[in-house]
Scaffold this motif. Sequence first.
Motif, mmCIF file in Angstrom:
data_model
loop_
_atom_site.group_PDB
_atom_site.id
_atom_site.type_symbol
_atom_site.label_atom_id
_atom_site.label_comp_id
_atom_site.label_asym_id
_atom_site.label_seq_id
_atom_site.Cartn_x
_atom_site.Cartn_y
_atom_site.Cartn_z
ATOM 1 N N SER A 1 -3.227 5.211 -0.759
ATOM 2 C CA SER A 1 -4.379 4.237 0.191
ATOM 3 C C SER A 1 -4.863 4.875 1.762
ATOM 4 N N PRO B 1 -5.249 -3.006 1.086
ATOM 5 C CA PRO B 1 -5.846 -2.506 0.104
ATOM 6 C C PRO B 1 -5.662 -3.140 -1.083
ATOM 7 N N LEU C 1 1.025 -0.922 0.093
ATOM 8 C CA LEU C 1 -0.145 -0.018 -0.391
ATOM 9 C C LEU C 1 0.919 1.338 -0.384
#
Length: 251
Positions: A171, A214, A147
């Motif tokens: 993110s 994510p 991320l």
Amino acid sequence: MFNKYRGEGKPLLLISGPDEFLADAPFGTPYGLPEPSHGGLAVKKGSGPLPPPQEARLALAAHNLLRVNAGWLSPKAAAWMRGAAKAVPSGYSEVGTDPVSLVLPTAAGKIGLVLFPRGDGPKDAPTPEQQKRVLAAAAALRPSAALIIGVSPWGFEAERDFLPLAQGVFSCLLGGGDGPGFAKSLQSQSPGVLWARSDSKGRSVTEITLLQRPGDGFRWTEGTSFNARLIDLKPNVAPPDRTMEALIQSR
């Protein structure tokens, strides 16, 4: 407080944002002048005298005790530290006119970090060209990072306006500069960007716990993919630290 976290053995990524040092901060009251509420005049930081040299020695020692993974440092603050203390704190990067990109190894994988330069527009807002350079720096990190986190000194309004551009690229956006502080904000136009802003007076620490990694089309959901809170820095946060107490008494 950070030593307490380390003692618990939890994975910890400690990031120190903009304006940790007096010389970093362009707004507010300068060194040695009272706050406006106490009858002083509100003028830009940096327009008054910098702290005396012995303050740099103490600042260096105190910030080294934080043991940050990464920290944002302005050229002005870096010059003050190098001139008076002959060094800058460990883990801090000087951020000039261009973004600084870092890759930080963690137990959850490599984390990409982009330290934003101070904006060249009014009140530190970025120019369109600066926004493009920041987005390009983040895009270059994506192949090697689980991320990507941005660290901004741009202020509340400029960061809010930047969020739609950050969607799908960053993110998390850790903000600084002019404006309020908060532990979390999710905007409808950028559900994949977790936005947090530091307290400009340094009275709290933002704790963000990431529960999911994510991915494409990811949306942050509090309690499911993350938790966040502001922790007020008060005497009862942790037992007194003997090293810090000795440092304060050395003044």
